[in-house]
Design an enzyme around this catalytic site. Sequence first.
Site, PDB file in Angstrom:
ATOM      1  N   LYS A 110       4.778  26.170  14.321  1.00 19.92           N
ATOM      2  CA  LYS A 110       4.148  24.875  14.596  1.00 19.92           C
ATOM      3  C   LYS A 110       3.099  24.502  13.563  1.00 19.92           C
ATOM      4  CE  LYS A 110       4.946  24.468  19.555  1.00 19.92           C
ATOM      5  NZ  LYS A 110       4.344  24.342  20.885  1.00 19.92           N
ATOM      6  N   LYS A 191      16.444  25.888  18.982  1.00 20.99           N
ATOM      7  CA  LYS A 191      16.387  25.785  20.451  1.00 20.99           C
ATOM      8  C   LYS A 191      16.152  24.331  20.841  1.00 20.99           C
ATOM      9  CE  LYS A 191      11.462  26.284  21.171  1.00 20.99           C
ATOM     10  NZ  LYS A 191      10.321  26.866  21.783  1.00 20.99           N
ATOM     11  N   LYS A 194      10.905  20.153  23.216  1.00 20.22           N
ATOM     12  CA  LYS A 194      10.298  18.863  23.525  1.00 20.22           C
ATOM     13  C   LYS A 194       9.969  18.174  22.202  1.00 20.22           C
ATOM     14  CE  LYS A 194       7.909  20.551  27.643  1.00 20.22           C
ATOM     15  NZ  LYS A 194       7.261  21.826  27.271  1.00 20.22           N
TER      16      LYS A 194
HETATM   17  P1  TYM Z   1       7.030  25.165  27.583  1.00 20.76           P
HETATM   18  O1  TYM Z   1       6.396  23.978  28.226  1.00 20.76           O
HETATM   19  O2  TYM Z   1       7.360  25.083  26.135  1.00 20.76           O
HETATM   20  O3  TYM Z   1       8.355  25.526  28.352  1.00 20.76           O
HETATM   21  C1  TYM Z   1       8.401  25.677  29.778  1.00 20.76           C
HETATM   22  C2  TYM Z   1       9.406  26.768  30.117  1.00 20.76           C
HETATM   23  O4  TYM Z   1      10.691  26.410  29.617  1.00 20.76           O
HETATM   24  C3  TYM Z   1      11.215  27.477  28.825  1.00 20.76           C
HETATM   25  N1  TYM Z   1      12.016  26.895  27.736  1.00 20.76           N
HETATM   26  C4  TYM Z   1      13.317  27.144  27.546  1.00 20.76           C
HETATM   27  N2  TYM Z   1      14.188  27.917  28.209  1.00 20.76           N
HETATM   28  C5  TYM Z   1      15.472  27.938  27.756  1.00 20.76           C
HETATM   29  N3  TYM Z   1      15.889  27.217  26.678  1.00 20.76           N
HETATM   30  C6  TYM Z   1      15.048  26.428  25.979  1.00 20.76           C
HETATM   31  N4  TYM Z   1      15.483  25.718  24.941  1.00 20.76           N
HETATM   32  C7  TYM Z   1      13.691  26.367  26.408  1.00 20.76           C
HETATM   33  N5  TYM Z   1      12.604  25.703  25.952  1.00 20.76           N
HETATM   34  C8  TYM Z   1      11.593  26.037  26.776  1.00 20.76           C
HETATM   35  C9  TYM Z   1       9.984  28.191  28.284  1.00 20.76           C
HETATM   36  O5  TYM Z   1      10.284  29.517  27.898  1.00 20.76           O
HETATM   37  C10 TYM Z   1       9.050  28.124  29.474  1.00 20.76           C
HETATM   38  O6  TYM Z   1       9.309  29.174  30.380  1.00 20.76           O
HETATM   39  N6  TYM Z   1       3.315  28.418  26.781  1.00 20.76           N
HETATM   40  C11 TYM Z   1       4.233  27.927  27.785  1.00 20.76           C
HETATM   41  C12 TYM Z   1       3.538  27.378  29.007  1.00 20.76           C
HETATM   42  C13 TYM Z   1       2.552  28.291  29.631  1.00 20.76           C
HETATM   43  C14 TYM Z   1       2.854  29.360  30.500  1.00 20.76           C
HETATM   44  C15 TYM Z   1       1.581  29.864  30.914  1.00 20.76           C
HETATM   45  C16 TYM Z   1       4.033  29.915  30.948  1.00 20.76           C
HETATM   46  C17 TYM Z   1       1.212  28.181  29.548  1.00 20.76           C
HETATM   47  N7  TYM Z   1       0.625  29.142  30.332  1.00 20.76           N
HETATM   48  C18 TYM Z   1       1.517  30.948  31.781  1.00 20.76           C
HETATM   49  C19 TYM Z   1       3.952  30.992  31.821  1.00 20.76           C
HETATM   50  C20 TYM Z   1       2.692  31.498  32.217  1.00 20.76           C
HETATM   51  C21 TYM Z   1       5.047  26.789  27.191  1.00 20.76           C
HETATM   52  O7  TYM Z   1       4.653  26.205  26.237  1.00 20.76           O
HETATM   53  O8  TYM Z   1       6.158  26.464  27.893  1.00 20.76           O
END
Ligand code: TYM
Length: 323
Positions: A110, A191, A194
């Site tokens: 990023k 992948k 967003k």
């Molecule tokens: P985020 O918002 O990017 O994604 C949310 C969840 O979706 C999963 N994910 C995917 N799974 C399969 N294929 C994909 N292409 C894909 N893109 C995203 C992510 O693995 C995630 O589980 N840092 C985290 C948010 C966070 C968090 C936490 C998670 C902040 N604090 C504490 C667990 C516990 C994030 O940016 O997720």
Amino acid sequence: MTLLSGIQPTGAIHLGNYLGAVRRWATAHGRDDMFFVVDLHAMTVPHHPGRLRARTREQLAVLLAAGIDPDVACVFVQSDLVDQLGALTWLLESTCTFGEANRMTQFKEKSEGQASVRLSLLTYPVLMAADILLHGADEVPVGEDQTQHLELARTLARRFNNTYGEVFTVPRGVLPQVAARVRDLADPTRKMAKSSGDSPGTIYLLDPPDTVRRKIQRAVTDTVGEVRYDPERQPGVANLLEILAACTGVSPYTAAGTVDSYAALKAAVADAVVETLRPVRERTVELLDDPAELDRVRRAGAERARRRAQPRLDAALEVVGLR
Ligand code: TYM
């Protein structure tokens, strides 16, 4: 046993988020589990305050629409706990080394090529560790891209406990069997992620059915011409098979046996995705029309999460010598 996980309101929720994470949170949740919208994390990249507010509300609605019952599990918005998280993040930043934060591949990806990078993008995984450790989570259901961050949370929990005394549970990351990494339909080497605008390779949860169908019709495949589950040689076809498998509850190999051409595969994937997303999309739209209910859920969730977090935060402040 506490399950805990969160989602960032950086952009609209997509199929990868849903199949890799949110859907699994909804299928098994109990009174000790916690699911939240991580709005503080959305500030690690340039953001627009009004859009952040709207996305946070939308994602809260999606969590409920996906089937998480806020009268059972605790559903909340991260920034409602900003005082407690700010305090714990500082303790954990003082437990984490610069080298560890700097090694995170997501930070490298990023920040690469950016003229200006927010310091919070570097420290983001420490805030994520605070999210997890503050509530004593045992299991964290996430997609594959969060594995490295989960490892850091485990390292920090162990190091803190060994240095000062047992305060934190060492959490475990749990990946789904299929769809741990849903790929971009237009570029299956990446992948699904967003983004700020609409992207042809990303299916958003709130895309209308004809948009979903169009994006799947245009998905990149290959010239092999045979429907087989071979992620190395046929990443685009393998991705479609994983999506089909995740939506229909079979393995990708079984899914491959049900279709005999790329056109049939795409038609089956389109039907399965449209039917999987339809109820969530419809319920989200209804919930967004009821701001009072969303506010009630948000307030109640924040109360519950704060109450639960305080004893552990107090214990951590005590053992490091601040009390
Ligand atoms: P985020 O918002 O990017 O994604 C949310 C969840 O979706 C999963 N994910 C995917 N799974 C399969 N294929 C994909 N292409 C894909 N893109 C995203 C992510 O693995 C995630 O589980 N840092 C985290 C948010 C966070 C968090 C936490 C998670 C902040 N604090 C504490 C667990 C516990 C994030 O940016 O997720």
